[in-house]
Motif scaffolding. Structure first.
Motif, PDB file in Angstrom:
ATOM      1  N   ALA A 105      95.566  44.831  49.473  1.00 51.83           N
ATOM      2  CA  ALA A 105      96.030  45.820  48.493  1.00 51.83           C
ATOM      3  C   ALA A 105      95.698  45.359  47.072  1.00 51.83           C
ATOM      4  O   ALA A 105      95.304  46.173  46.221  1.00 51.83           O
ATOM      5  CB  ALA A 105      97.527  46.056  48.641  1.00 51.83           C
ATOM      6  N   ALA A 106      95.849  44.077  46.818  1.00 52.69           N
ATOM      7  CA  ALA A 106      95.529  43.553  45.485  1.00 52.69           C
ATOM      8  C   ALA A 106      94.043  43.696  45.190  1.00 52.69           C
ATOM      9  O   ALA A 106      93.647  44.104  44.089  1.00 52.69           O
ATOM     10  CB  ALA A 106      95.956  42.089  45.393  1.00 52.69           C
ATOM     11  N   ASP A 107      93.199  43.385  46.179  1.00 56.23           N
ATOM     12  CA  ASP A 107      91.754  43.424  45.975  1.00 56.23           C
ATOM     13  C   ASP A 107      91.202  44.842  45.951  1.00 56.23           C
ATOM     14  O   ASP A 107      90.338  45.168  45.122  1.00 56.23           O
ATOM     15  CB  ASP A 107      91.048  42.631  47.085  1.00 56.23           C
ATOM     16  N   THR A 108      91.689  45.696  46.851  1.00 54.17           N
ATOM     17  CA  THR A 108      91.108  47.033  47.027  1.00 54.17           C
ATOM     18  C   THR A 108      91.795  48.099  46.191  1.00 54.17           C
ATOM     19  O   THR A 108      91.140  48.987  45.640  1.00 54.17           O
ATOM     20  CB  THR A 108      91.151  47.441  48.512  1.00 54.17           C
ATOM     21  N   LEU A 109      93.115  48.003  46.095  1.00 54.65           N
ATOM     22  CA  LEU A 109      93.875  49.018  45.374  1.00 54.65           C
ATOM     23  C   LEU A 109      94.220  48.578  43.954  1.00 54.65           C
ATOM     24  O   LEU A 109      94.738  49.380  43.169  1.00 54.65           O
ATOM     25  CB  LEU A 109      95.169  49.349  46.122  1.00 54.65           C
ATOM     26  N   GLY A 110      93.945  47.320  43.631  1.00 55.19           N
ATOM     27  CA  GLY A 110      94.326  46.805  42.319  1.00 55.19           C
ATOM     28  C   GLY A 110      95.824  46.733  42.143  1.00 55.19           C
ATOM     29  O   GLY A 110      96.344  46.869  41.038  1.00 55.19           O
ATOM     30  N   ALA A 111      96.534  46.501  43.254  1.00 57.27           N
ATOM     31  CA  ALA A 111      98.001  46.518  43.235  1.00 57.27           C
ATOM     32  C   ALA A 111      98.536  45.311  43.982  1.00 57.27           C
ATOM     33  O   ALA A 111      98.506  45.270  45.217  1.00 57.27           O
ATOM     34  CB  ALA A 111      98.522  47.806  43.868  1.00 57.27           C
ATOM     35  N   ARG A 112      99.017  44.321  43.244  1.00 49.87           N
ATOM     36  CA  ARG A 112      99.583  43.127  43.849  1.00 49.87           C
ATOM     37  C   ARG A 112     101.093  43.282  44.015  1.00 49.87           C
ATOM     38  O   ARG A 112     101.847  43.287  43.053  1.00 49.87           O
ATOM     39  CB  ARG A 112      99.291  41.901  42.985  1.00 49.87           C
ATOM     40  N   LEU A 113     101.518  43.451  45.252  1.00 51.81           N
ATOM     41  CA  LEU A 113     102.939  43.484  45.570  1.00 51.81           C
ATOM     42  C   LEU A 113     103.370  42.096  46.022  1.00 51.81           C
ATOM     43  O   LEU A 113     102.623  41.397  46.710  1.00 51.81           O
ATOM     44  CB  LEU A 113     103.225  44.507  46.669  1.00 51.81           C
ATOM     45  N   HIS A 114     104.584  41.706  45.663  1.00 53.10           N
ATOM     46  CA  HIS A 114     105.064  40.363  45.945  1.00 53.10           C
ATOM     47  C   HIS A 114     106.179  40.402  46.983  1.00 53.10           C
ATOM     48  O   HIS A 114     107.099  41.231  46.889  1.00 53.10           O
ATOM     49  CB  HIS A 114     105.572  39.709  44.665  1.00 53.10           C
TER      50      HIS A 114
END
Length: 238
Positions: free
Chosen positions: A124-133
């Motif tokens: 999600a961080a790499d493809t969607l530009g969204a880093r969830l923790h």
């Protein structure tokens, strides 16, 4: 109570281009939604799938055997009339995503969650530009507002038919990340469904299988796979 049931009244179906989309006709009569709107879908493949469902009906029409028709009706009669509300509902899963809420014990479950769920958060961080923790425990801890805004924008960008399918991908899995992963072919849809059931599978391994729960999980799996098929049909541009 009436025992009346709708019976097949047509001989054959046809798919025709119409108003920038595709309609379905039964012996020359246009099919409509339950709300009496024109059943117009965005791709020929979706229209052909709907026509095939109508052709497969025998004497009595059985809506339970027409899942593509049912979801297309929902896209037109429900999602199209409240697109923003549906998109907001789904985007909200990002702030409480299944993949982010982790156990603090036992060690085996903690390790399995990290091994199987962390790669999806990385995706999600790499493809969607969204880093969830991830968080430990069940207490809600808000995610970064900018991250949520990016996920919300992606969700709102889906058209009515994509959003109708995406609704089930997200709500059935409990994860916005897994919903996007299924929609964008990050992994096989069946494998993603299994990821959504990691905790349940762990419990089954420890305590044994519950027959009723297993049957319900099978129903939900079929619905998840159908939602993936619908999303693909919505994007099958020609």
């Amino acid at each position: 109570m009436s025992d009346w049931k709708a019976k097949r009244f047509w001989t054959s179906s046809a798919v025709l281009p119409r108003d920038g989309g595709f309609g379905i006709e039964l012996d020359g009569r246009a099919v409509k939604t339950p709300a009496k709107r024109a059943l117009l879908v965005p791709t020929r493949k979706m229209a052909e799938a709907i026509a095939a469902e109508w052709d497969a009906q025998e004497d009595i029409i059985n809506p339970n055997t027409m899942p593509v028709t049912k979801t297309a009706n929902s896209a037109i009669d429900k999602v199209a009339t409240q697109h923003d509300e549906v998109a907001d509902l789904l985007a909200a899963y990002g702030d409480s995503d299944l993949l982010c809420y982790r156990a603090d014990s036992p060690e085996g479950l903690v390790a399995r969650q990290a091994a199987q769920w962390d790669p999806m958060l990385d995706w999600a961080a790499d493809t969607l530009g969204a880093r969830l923790h991830p968080r430990v425990g069940i207490m809600h801890v808000p995610q970064d507002p900018d991250t949520l805004a990016r996920l919300r924008a992606r969700t709102h960008a889906l058209d009515d038919f994509e959003l109708a399918a995406f609704h089930d991908l997200v709500s059935l899995s409990g994860s916005l990340v897994l919903g996007f992963a299924a929609a964008l072919d990050a992994r096989d849809a069946d494998a993603l469904w299994t990821l959504s059931r990691l905790d349940e599978i762990w419990q089954e391994e420890q305590w044994g299988e519950d027959e009723e729960a297993t049957e319900m999980a099978a129903v939900k799996r079929d619905a998840f796979l159908h939602a993936k098929r619908m999303f693909d049909l919505a994007r099958a541009r020609q």
